[in-house]
Design a protein around this motif. Structure first.
Motif, PDB file in Angstrom:
ATOM      1  N   LYS A   3       0.995  -1.224  -0.024  1.00  0.00           N
ATOM      2  CA  LYS A   3       0.024   0.056  -0.028  1.00  0.00           C
ATOM      3  C   LYS A   3       0.792   1.393  -0.012  1.00  0.00           C
ATOM      4  O   LYS A   3       0.521   2.018  -0.546  1.00  0.00           O
ATOM      5  N   SER A   4       1.911   1.195   0.703  1.00  0.00           N
ATOM      6  CA  SER A   4       2.845   2.418   0.637  1.00  0.00           C
ATOM      7  C   SER A   4       3.463   2.449  -0.441  1.00  0.00           C
ATOM      8  O   SER A   4       3.454   3.948  -1.042  1.00  0.00           O
ATOM      9  N   VAL A   5       4.114   1.771  -1.129  1.00  0.00           N
ATOM     10  CA  VAL A   5       4.559   1.909  -2.566  1.00  0.00           C
ATOM     11  C   VAL A   5       3.373   2.245  -3.701  1.00  0.00           C
ATOM     12  O   VAL A   5       3.919   3.244  -4.246  1.00  0.00           O
ATOM     13  N   ASN A   6       2.350   1.896  -3.436  1.00  0.00           N
ATOM     14  CA  ASN A   6       1.361   2.171  -4.375  1.00  0.00           C
ATOM     15  C   ASN A   6       0.998   3.682  -4.038  1.00  0.00           C
ATOM     16  O   ASN A   6       0.618   4.517  -5.057  1.00  0.00           O
ATOM     17  N   ARG A   7       1.003   4.296  -2.702  1.00  0.00           N
ATOM     18  CA  ARG A   7       0.754   5.430  -2.512  1.00  0.00           C
ATOM     19  C   ARG A   7       1.964   6.567  -3.305  1.00  0.00           C
ATOM     20  O   ARG A   7       1.334   7.468  -3.772  1.00  0.00           O
TER      21      ARG A   7
END
Length: 155
Positions: A3-7
């Motif tokens: 989720k962090s990388v996607n953000r």
């Protein structure tokens, strides 16, 4: 992708930055590790460091060249108040990133951001992208503009 990388990827796209997240085979958790993995100088590594203002309690994101360290004794002169290390749980809840994978953009909430002037000496800088082995690169002026950073000098 996490989720962090996607953000971070979404932030790069929303800001129309021409940067691609790369997943390195080894950790990029330290500036030295990142420089080795990215085949660049340590000075080109952007350390995204979160501190808390000792008086205001506000989080401050410092984008620091990998060749520098932040002298907390001199912080009040530069940042208008003493700085203390932010609690890792607070960093995660307010930025969405764990310590070691804090990216310069894609935070859950707006954070006062400051950029080490030494980063502007390079054509390209490398920053964390939300995971211990995820990075992206772009010209430092683009990073400064994208993060609405104020400039500071170490030393």
């Amino acid at each position: 992708m996490s989720k962090s990388v996607n953000r971070v990827q979404k932030a790069l796209e929303d800001l129309k930055l021409d940067a691609t997240i790369q997943h390195m085979p080894e950790s990029t958790r330290t500036a030295e590790d990142a420089a080795t993995a990215c085949k660049c100088s340590v000075g080109q590594i952007v350390k995204s460091m979160i501190f808390e203002g000792a008086e205001t309690g506000k989080l401050k994101l410092l984008l620091v060249s990998g060749k520098h360290t932040v002298d907390l004794e001199q912080a009040a002169e530069v940042f208008g108040e003493p700085l203390i290390r932010a609690d890792p749980k607070r960093v995660r809840s307010e930025t969405g990133f764990a310590i070691g994978g804090v990216a310069p953009l894609g935070h859950l909430s707006a954070t006062d951001t400051w950029m080490d002037t030494a980063l502007l000496d390079h054509d390209l800088v490398w920053a964390a992208a939300g995971a211990p082995n995820a990075v992206f690169s772009l010209p430092p002026q683009e990073l400064k503009d994208a993060t609405a950073s104020r400039i500071f000098q170490i030393g």
